[in-house]
Design an enzyme around this catalytic site. Structure first.
Site, short mmCIF file in Angstrom:
data_model
loop_
_atom_site.label_atom_id
_atom_site.label_comp_id
_atom_site.label_asym_id
_atom_site.label_seq_id
_atom_site.Cartn_x
_atom_site.Cartn_y
_atom_site.Cartn_z
N HIS A 50 2.00 3.23 -9.03
CA HIS A 50 1.77 1.80 -9.22
C HIS A 50 2.94 1.17 -9.98
CE1 HIS A 50 -2.08 2.19 -7.42
NE2 HIS A 50 -2.60 2.92 -8.40
N ASN B 65 -10.93 -2.78 -5.02
CA ASN B 65 -10.19 -1.78 -5.81
C ASN B 65 -10.87 -1.44 -7.15
OD1 ASN B 65 -6.92 -2.89 -4.62
ND2 ASN B 65 -8.16 -1.17 -3.92
N ASP C 28 0.82 -1.22 0.00
CA ASP C 28 0.00 0.00 0.00
C ASP C 28 0.86 1.27 0.00
OD1 ASP C 28 -2.34 1.43 0.01
OD2 ASP C 28 -2.65 1.29 2.17
N GLY D 46 -0.18 5.42 -4.38
CA GLY D 46 -0.81 6.67 -4.78
C GLY D 46 -0.17 7.86 -4.07
C1 IPE Z 1 -5.32 -2.66 0.12
O1 IPE Z 1 -5.02 -1.31 -0.06
C2 IPE Z 1 -5.30 -3.37 -1.20
C3 IPE Z 1 -3.98 -3.47 -1.84
C4 IPE Z 1 -2.86 -3.02 -1.38
C5 IPE Z 1 -3.99 -4.18 -3.08
P1 IPE Z 1 -6.19 -0.21 -0.24
O2 IPE Z 1 -5.49 1.08 -0.44
O3 IPE Z 1 -7.14 -0.65 -1.28
O4 IPE Z 1 -6.91 -0.28 1.17
P2 IPE Z 1 -7.79 0.80 1.92
O5 IPE Z 1 -8.85 1.26 0.97
O6 IPE Z 1 -6.87 1.91 2.30
O7 IPE Z 1 -8.32 0.09 3.12
C1 IPE Z 2 -1.77 0.22 -3.27
O1 IPE Z 2 -1.51 1.58 -3.30
C2 IPE Z 2 -2.06 -0.32 -4.65
C3 IPE Z 2 -3.43 -0.76 -4.87
C4 IPE Z 2 -4.36 -0.75 -3.96
C5 IPE Z 2 -3.75 -1.23 -6.19
P1 IPE Z 2 -2.67 2.66 -3.26
O2 IPE Z 2 -3.05 2.99 -4.66
O3 IPE Z 2 -3.77 2.23 -2.38
O4 IPE Z 2 -1.91 3.89 -2.62
P2 IPE Z 2 -2.52 4.95 -1.61
O5 IPE Z 2 -3.03 4.20 -0.44
O6 IPE Z 2 -3.61 5.68 -2.34
O7 IPE Z 2 -1.36 5.81 -1.28
MG MG Z 3 -4.13 2.46 -0.41
#
Ligand code: IPE
Ligand code: IPE
Ligand code: MG
Length: 253
Positions: A48, A79, A31, A34
């Site tokens: 990503h 997601n 995680d 983003g």
């Molecule tokens: C969990 O992260 C899923 C993955 C890392 C693939 P998310 O970013 O989707 O989780 P939440 O929404 O913060 O709980």
């Molecule tokens: C994890 O990173 C990747 C996926 C869930 C696909 P995020 O995209 O959730 O990154 P943040 O949490 O928004 O920083």
């Molecule tokens: Mg996330």
């Protein structure tokens, strides 16, 4: 504070890990991609991309240090709620990642499996998952499980349905259902439960990851964002893990 942080960074975690007592199975919620991109003024898709690169580095390192199983959360059943352009960028990156993985297969020699319902994924991606799995099955060393369109609840519902179907068709008997044979209906069939679940990015939640399997896992959280999560960060997590007292409901030693 800055001095303290830089001193902490220089710690030799490798010297503190007992490599004869590694967890068998480490799971990571990858995680923070983003936020990593946002901090750099880049589109989320760049985060990503960086996350996928880091996954390659960490998976190879896990093989190097002799870990048996690494399970990573790459895309959850939730997601899909993200903007269509982000979802399609992720699917594109996954495709590119797997194409490269297939190219480098003989060099990296990492056994790869997939947990999750792959059927809603673009056909090309699904075929690449299948191909990656098939080509890599005979590699020794670490087994990497990539969770794609994975959700812990979805996995449990699927398992319950498959078991019920087996009962209807006379292959199973509800009176004989127990934890061990129920586990065989999960995507993780045959894989030992994770000993350590790591979540980078500062979030302290499970987000529908390995709900059944992590019943007795040790959890480790860090503020480091996934694309920045280094080999040293993994070693630091292993040091923390080795300092824990796992009692599994007993009284310990
Ligand atoms: C969990 O992260 C899923 C993955 C890392 C693939 P998310 O970013 O989707 O989780 P939440 O929404 O913060 O709980
Ligand atoms: C994890 O990173 C990747 C996926 C869930 C696909 P995020 O995209 O959730 O990154 P943040 O949490 O928004 O920083
Ligand atoms: Mg996330």
């Amino acid at each position: 504070m800055a001095w303290f942080k830089s001193k902490e960074k220089k710690q030799d975690f490798a010297a503190q890990v007992d490599f004869t007592r590694l967890p068998r199975h480490v799971a990571i919620i990858m995680d923070g991609n983003g936020r990593w991109a946002k901090r750099r003024g880049l589109p989320r898709s760049a985060g990503h991309g960086a996350g996928a690169e880091n996954f390659r580095t960490i998976a190879t390192y896990c093989k190097e240090i002799g870990l048996e199983y690494l399970t990573v959360y790459a895309f959850s059943t939730e997601n899909w709620k993200r903007p269509a352009e982000e979802v399609s960028a992720i699917m594109g990156l996954l495709k590119r990642y797997l194409l490269e993985a297939i190219e480098r297969m003989e060099r990296d020699r990492v056994k790869m499996c997939f947990f999750g319902d792959l059927s809603p994924l673009p056909k090309e991606l699904r075929l690449l998952c299948e191909q990656t799995r098939e080509i890599s099955q005979h590699y020794e060393g670490v087994q990497v499980n990539i969770c794609l369109n994975y959700g812990g609840r979805d996995e449990l519902v699927r398992a319950a349905k498959a078991f019920a179907q087996d009962c209807v068709e006379g292959r199973a008997d509800p009176n004989h259902l127990n934890e061990a044979n129920f586990s065989s209906y999960l995507f993780s069939c045959g894989v030992p439960d994770p000993d350590l679940v790591i979540r980078p990015s500062g979030e302290v939640r499970i987000s529908n990851f390995l709900l059944w399997q992590s019943a007795y896992a040790e959890f480790y959280y860090t503020d480091v964002l996934w694309p920045d999560f280094s080999k040293a960060d993994l070693l630091q997590a292993l040091v923390a893990y080795q300092a824990r007292s796992r009692r599994f409901g007993g009284v310990g030693r």
